[in-house]
Design a protein around this motif. Sequence first.
Motif, PDB file in Angstrom:
ATOM      1  N   LEU A  43     -14.423 -12.227   1.231  1.00  0.00           N
ATOM      2  CA  LEU A  43     -15.474 -13.209   1.515  1.00  0.00           C
ATOM      3  C   LEU A  43     -14.908 -14.576   1.176  1.00  0.00           C
ATOM      4  O   LEU A  43     -14.352 -14.778   0.088  1.00  0.00           O
ATOM      5  CB  LEU A  43     -16.719 -12.925   0.678  1.00  0.00           C
ATOM      6  N   VAL A  44     -15.025 -15.494   2.094  1.00  0.00           N
ATOM      7  CA  VAL A  44     -14.424 -16.821   1.898  1.00  0.00           C
ATOM      8  C   VAL A  44     -15.347 -17.671   1.031  1.00  0.00           C
ATOM      9  O   VAL A  44     -16.529 -17.815   1.352  1.00  0.00           O
ATOM     10  CB  VAL A  44     -14.193 -17.495   3.280  1.00  0.00           C
ATOM     11  N   PRO A  45     -14.817 -18.234  -0.058  1.00  0.00           N
ATOM     12  CA  PRO A  45     -15.672 -19.093  -0.881  1.00  0.00           C
ATOM     13  C   PRO A  45     -15.649 -20.549  -0.401  1.00  0.00           C
ATOM     14  O   PRO A  45     -14.711 -20.972   0.272  1.00  0.00           O
ATOM     15  CB  PRO A  45     -15.021 -18.988  -2.260  1.00  0.00           C
ATOM     16  N   THR A  46     -16.697 -21.302  -0.716  1.00  0.00           N
ATOM     17  CA  THR A  46     -16.623 -22.757  -0.569  1.00  0.00           C
ATOM     18  C   THR A  46     -16.528 -23.294  -1.992  1.00  0.00           C
ATOM     19  O   THR A  46     -16.328 -22.521  -2.929  1.00  0.00           O
ATOM     20  CB  THR A  46     -17.881 -23.329   0.128  1.00  0.00           C
ATOM     21  N   GLN A  47     -16.734 -24.591  -2.173  1.00  0.00           N
ATOM     22  CA  GLN A  47     -16.561 -25.141  -3.525  1.00  0.00           C
ATOM     23  C   GLN A  47     -17.616 -24.609  -4.493  1.00  0.00           C
ATOM     24  O   GLN A  47     -17.348 -24.379  -5.659  1.00  0.00           O
ATOM     25  CB  GLN A  47     -16.636 -26.661  -3.468  1.00  0.00           C
ATOM     26  N   GLU A  50     -20.356 -18.787  -1.899  1.00  0.00           N
ATOM     27  CA  GLU A  50     -19.680 -18.124  -0.773  1.00  0.00           C
ATOM     28  C   GLU A  50     -20.122 -18.778   0.536  1.00  0.00           C
ATOM     29  O   GLU A  50     -21.218 -19.321   0.611  1.00  0.00           O
ATOM     30  CB  GLU A  50     -19.998 -16.622  -0.771  1.00  0.00           C
ATOM     31  N   LYS A  51     -19.244 -18.717   1.541  1.00  0.00           N
ATOM     32  CA  LYS A  51     -19.548 -19.374   2.819  1.00  0.00           C
ATOM     33  C   LYS A  51     -20.621 -18.620   3.606  1.00  0.00           C
ATOM     34  O   LYS A  51     -21.276 -19.175   4.482  1.00  0.00           O
ATOM     35  CB  LYS A  51     -18.257 -19.405   3.644  1.00  0.00           C
ATOM     36  N   CYS A  52     -20.788 -17.335   3.306  1.00  0.00           N
ATOM     37  CA  CYS A  52     -21.726 -16.470   4.036  1.00  0.00           C
ATOM     38  C   CYS A  52     -23.157 -17.021   3.975  1.00  0.00           C
ATOM     39  O   CYS A  52     -23.620 -17.439   2.918  1.00  0.00           O
ATOM     40  CB  CYS A  52     -21.671 -15.072   3.429  1.00  0.00           C
ATOM     41  N   VAL A  53     -23.840 -17.006   5.133  1.00  0.00           N
ATOM     42  CA  VAL A  53     -25.218 -17.500   5.185  1.00  0.00           C
ATOM     43  C   VAL A  53     -26.210 -16.351   5.400  1.00  0.00           C
ATOM     44  O   VAL A  53     -27.346 -16.567   5.809  1.00  0.00           O
ATOM     45  CB  VAL A  53     -25.391 -18.580   6.280  1.00  0.00           C
ATOM     46  N   ALA A  54     -25.737 -15.138   5.127  1.00  0.00           N
ATOM     47  CA  ALA A  54     -26.581 -13.934   5.200  1.00  0.00           C
ATOM     48  C   ALA A  54     -27.343 -13.839   6.523  1.00  0.00           C
ATOM     49  O   ALA A  54     -28.555 -13.656   6.540  1.00  0.00           O
ATOM     50  CB  ALA A  54     -27.539 -13.905   4.002  1.00  0.00           C
ATOM     51  N   GLU A 127     -18.736  -9.817  -5.703  1.00  0.00           N
ATOM     52  CA  GLU A 127     -17.798 -10.353  -6.690  1.00  0.00           C
ATOM     53  C   GLU A 127     -16.370  -9.880  -6.389  1.00  0.00           C
ATOM     54  O   GLU A 127     -15.418 -10.656  -6.454  1.00  0.00           O
ATOM     55  CB  GLU A 127     -18.203  -9.930  -8.112  1.00  0.00           C
ATOM     56  N   ARG A 128     -16.241  -8.616  -6.029  1.00  0.00           N
ATOM     57  CA  ARG A 128     -14.898  -8.093  -5.725  1.00  0.00           C
ATOM     58  C   ARG A 128     -14.365  -8.667  -4.406  1.00  0.00           C
ATOM     59  O   ARG A 128     -13.180  -8.915  -4.262  1.00  0.00           O
ATOM     60  CB  ARG A 128     -14.941  -6.567  -5.626  1.00  0.00           C
ATOM     61  N   LEU A 129     -15.266  -8.879  -3.455  1.00  0.00           N
ATOM     62  CA  LEU A 129     -14.818  -9.378  -2.153  1.00  0.00           C
ATOM     63  C   LEU A 129     -14.489 -10.868  -2.173  1.00  0.00           C
ATOM     64  O   LEU A 129     -13.790 -11.365  -1.297  1.00  0.00           O
ATOM     65  CB  LEU A 129     -15.895  -9.117  -1.088  1.00  0.00           C
ATOM     66  N   LEU A 130     -14.986 -11.559  -3.185  1.00  0.00           N
ATOM     67  CA  LEU A 130     -14.702 -13.001  -3.279  1.00  0.00           C
ATOM     68  C   LEU A 130     -13.357 -13.273  -3.945  1.00  0.00           C
ATOM     69  O   LEU A 130     -12.879 -14.398  -3.939  1.00  0.00           O
ATOM     70  CB  LEU A 130     -15.809 -13.706  -4.075  1.00  0.00           C
ATOM     71  N   LYS A 131     -12.731 -12.258  -4.532  1.00  0.00           N
ATOM     72  CA  LYS A 131     -11.454 -12.468  -5.248  1.00  0.00           C
ATOM     73  C   LYS A 131     -10.322 -12.797  -4.291  1.00  0.00           C
ATOM     74  O   LYS A 131     -10.281 -12.257  -3.196  1.00  0.00           O
ATOM     75  CB  LYS A 131     -11.090 -11.224  -6.039  1.00  0.00           C
TER      76      LYS A 131
END
Length: 131
Positions: A43-47, A50-54, A127-131
């Motif tokens: 999952l791609v993070p932003t600052q 996460e970037k995801c908008v569900a 949490e695991r996918l954001l690593k």
Amino acid sequence: MFKEFAKGLSITLKHLLPGHSTTVDYPKQKLTMSPRFRGLHRLVPTQTREKCVACYLCPTVCPAKCITVESAENEKGEKYPKVYKIDLLRCIFCGYCVEACPVEAIEMSDKYELANYKREDFIFDKERLLK
Ligand code: SF4
Ligand code: SF4
């Protein structure tokens, strides 16, 4: 017959020479995956989050139905995935989830060492996918 035997033996000997082997000394030596390889999702993070908008597009297109998304709204009124989970035991690594995402919030990494001992360790949460 001798000619074919000599030809076969020469091919075998050629592959024994250094630099001609097609196998690697795994796990000491790791493979470099192609840029198009589809490994573990990320999952791609932003600052700030996460970037995801569900938007639920990825669980909708997933042919294996292995993505779970539960949306919520933060204090700014933005939608985010309160829950985002992928069951890797069901995933077929087709990449449809990545193609469907309208905001490029999910990608597939080059991680391929995914072996585990327990079934629950194959559930990758946010949490695991954001690593
Ligand atoms: S790669 Fe395919 S099967 Fe795996 S989570 Fe994405 S859409 Fe589903
Ligand atoms: S398609 Fe993208 S934005 Fe929509 S729920 Fe999936 S990861 Fe999030």
